[in-house]
Motif scaffolding. Structure first.
Motif, PDB file in Angstrom:
ATOM      1  N   ALA A 232       0.819  -1.250  -0.123  1.00 49.88           N
ATOM      2  CA  ALA A 232      -0.198  -0.112   0.042  1.00 49.88           C
ATOM      3  C   ALA A 232       0.970   1.231  -0.065  1.00 49.88           C
ATOM      4  CB  ALA A 232      -0.867   0.131   1.237  1.00 49.88           C
ATOM      5  N   SER A 234       2.394   4.379   1.184  1.00 47.07           N
ATOM      6  CA  SER A 234       2.297   5.010   2.515  1.00 47.07           C
ATOM      7  C   SER A 234       3.710   5.895   3.145  1.00 47.07           C
ATOM      8  CB  SER A 234       2.770   3.541   3.484  1.00 47.07           C
ATOM      9  OG  SER A 234       1.855   2.583   3.373  1.00 47.07           O
ATOM     10  N   ASP A 249      -1.188   6.379   5.659  1.00 43.03           N
ATOM     11  CA  ASP A 249      -2.199   6.230   4.356  1.00 43.03           C
ATOM     12  C   ASP A 249      -1.855   7.250   3.363  1.00 43.03           C
ATOM     13  OD1 ASP A 249      -3.284   5.510   2.074  1.00 43.03           O
ATOM     14  OD2 ASP A 249      -5.308   5.568   3.095  1.00 43.03           O
ATOM     15  N   PRO A 255      -3.523  12.696   5.554  1.00 46.30           N
ATOM     16  CA  PRO A 255      -2.694  11.353   6.044  1.00 46.30           C
ATOM     17  C   PRO A 255      -2.508  11.551   7.571  1.00 46.30           C
ATOM     18  CG  PRO A 255      -1.823  12.560   4.035  1.00 46.30           C
ATOM     19  CD  PRO A 255      -3.013  13.100   4.417  1.00 46.30           C
ATOM     20  N   ALA A 258      -4.890   9.086   9.432  1.00 45.60           N
ATOM     21  CA  ALA A 258      -4.870   7.637   8.761  1.00 45.60           C
ATOM     22  C   ALA A 258      -3.468   6.866   9.141  1.00 45.60           C
ATOM     23  CB  ALA A 258      -5.147   7.652   7.393  1.00 45.60           C
ATOM     24  N   SER A 260      -1.457   3.692  10.210  1.00 49.14           N
ATOM     25  CA  SER A 260      -1.512   2.133  10.273  1.00 49.14           C
ATOM     26  C   SER A 260      -0.527   1.397  11.000  1.00 49.14           C
ATOM     27  CB  SER A 260      -1.492   1.747   8.638  1.00 49.14           C
ATOM     28  OG  SER A 260      -0.255   2.345   8.063  1.00 49.14           O
TER      29      SER A 260
END
Length: 385
Positions: A232, A234, A249, A255, A258, A260
């Motif tokens: 993904a 990133s 993300d 961002p 988001a 992760s």
């Protein structure tokens, strides 16, 4: 960069590094970035507010031109096409500077306005600690990691961490300033974006409950890397104040909301990071002691030159995670390198304010919640010297 010089080195016959060319640049040289073709080097000098372009073809170090810019230029990245660079500034007084003419040596600069994206505020806010920049692979997006003092945050005085996105073809923010719509259930406002910035970068229309987003996923960003994690797109940010690498993300319109994942860094004050291969394999340089970390393994190269007590004080100055000492924001966060963040805070007597809002910090505030309260304006003082 060393002592006002840019120095090159190469592997000698014995496999050790040997000193090559050197050239003087403006004092307090800070950041550097090479063009993709390896022919140009862009150097920022913080205290002397100068950007210098060097010719580094064939191992040479020849000045091509320099330009005066706004206060405290720090991070710099060169666009994949090679003729343009963007510079971030330490203080809240300035957003970005665009440097053109890198390939030709006819260097020129202009300001690029990039207000904080509407994360928790409907105001047009500027940011401090613009010390980490990165391009998307196609150069269409410039990611800018920084801090937004004045942004509203629940139970905090310090604002929020933010990753803002500049669309480079037009030098415009990905997100325009809009007020967050109220949540359908009457709870905290949820910010939503339906923006699209190209056929290959469609943004998902995803609501984000603001109260659930961590206010400071990073403090004092030192390095920002655009890469892929588990396939993904990133963003990896090395946080000096948090001593960790946080993953975000890259396709999210905001961002910083988001995250992760995160990885701890086994040195108390990380100051720079490179990736040896695909993320999360990391090499991190540590401030103070001459040390590197290879993923989770620390390699000490030389002893810390400071005595133990002063070295401990330096760690405390940069630590943003201690709830009693920092309250979420390190001393370094307001006094970077002993300097100032260019921001004016609101200092207040606490008893009457706490009666109105018990969630606020007892002495220092910013943001809209207290705009009608009594208080005194206080600019961050310079500590250096």
């Amino acid at each position: 960069i060393r002592d006002g010089m840019v120095v090159s080195a190469a592997a000698g016959a014995t496999g050790t590094l040997e000193l090559g060319a050197r050239v003087a640049v403006a004092a307090d040289a800070w950041g550097l970035a090479a063009s993709p073709d390896g022919r140009r080097l862009v150097v920022t000098s913080a205290w002397t507010h100068t950007v210098t372009v060097l010719d580094i073809a064939d191992g040479a170090l020849r000045p091509l031109g320099s330009v005066d810019v706004a206060r405290e230029p720090r991070a710099v990245v060169v666009h994949p096409l090679g003729d343009t660079a963007y510079v971030g500034h330490l203080t809240a007084m300035h957003s970005l500077t665009r440097i053109d003419g890198i390939a030709s040596g006819r260097v020129r600069a202009r300001a690029v306005d990039l207000p904080v994206a509407p994360l928790r505020t409907a105001e047009k806010l500027r940011a401090t600690h613009t010390g980490a920049l990165a391009f998307s692979p196609d150069g269409h997006r410039l990611y800018v990691a920084r801090h937004a003092p004045g942004a509203e945050v629940e139970r905090g005085w310090y604002g929020v961490s933010t990753i803002d996105v500049l669309l480079t073809p037009e030098d415009r923010p990905l997100l325009a300033l809009t007020s967050p719509p109220p949540a359908p259930d009457g709870g905290p406002p949820a910010w939503r974006s339906g923006s699209r910035d190209g056929p290959d970068n469609d943004l998902v229309d995803r609501p984000v409950p603001l109260a659930l987003a961590e206010a400071l996923p990073f403090v004092v960003p030192r390095t920002l890397v655009a890469t892929r994690v588990d396939g993904a797109p990133s963003l990896l940010i090395l946080s000096e104040g948090r001593a960790r690498v946080t993953v975000f993300d890259a396709l999210a319109p905001a961002p910083a909301l988001a995250t992760s994942g995160a990885y701890a860094v086994p040195c108390p004050i990380p100051m720079g990071m490179v990736l040896r291969s695909t993320a999360p394999t990391r090499v991190v340089a540590c401030r103070g002691a001459s040390a590197l970390t290879l993923d989770d393994r620390r390699v000490d190269l030389a002893p810390d030159p400071l005595p133990a007590l002063e070295a401990r004080g330096r760690v405390l100055f940069h630590d943003a995670a201690d709830p009693a000492l920092s309250g979420g924001m390190s001393c370094e966060g307001c006094h970077p390198d002993g300097r100032d963040d260019g921001y004016v805070w609101r200092e207040m007597e606490t008893d009457s304010v706490r009666a109105r809002d018990p969630s606020v910090e007892p002495r220092i505030f910013s943001g809209r919640a207290l705009e009608k309260a009594d208080g005194r304006a206080r600019q961050t003082p310079m500590l250096a010297g």
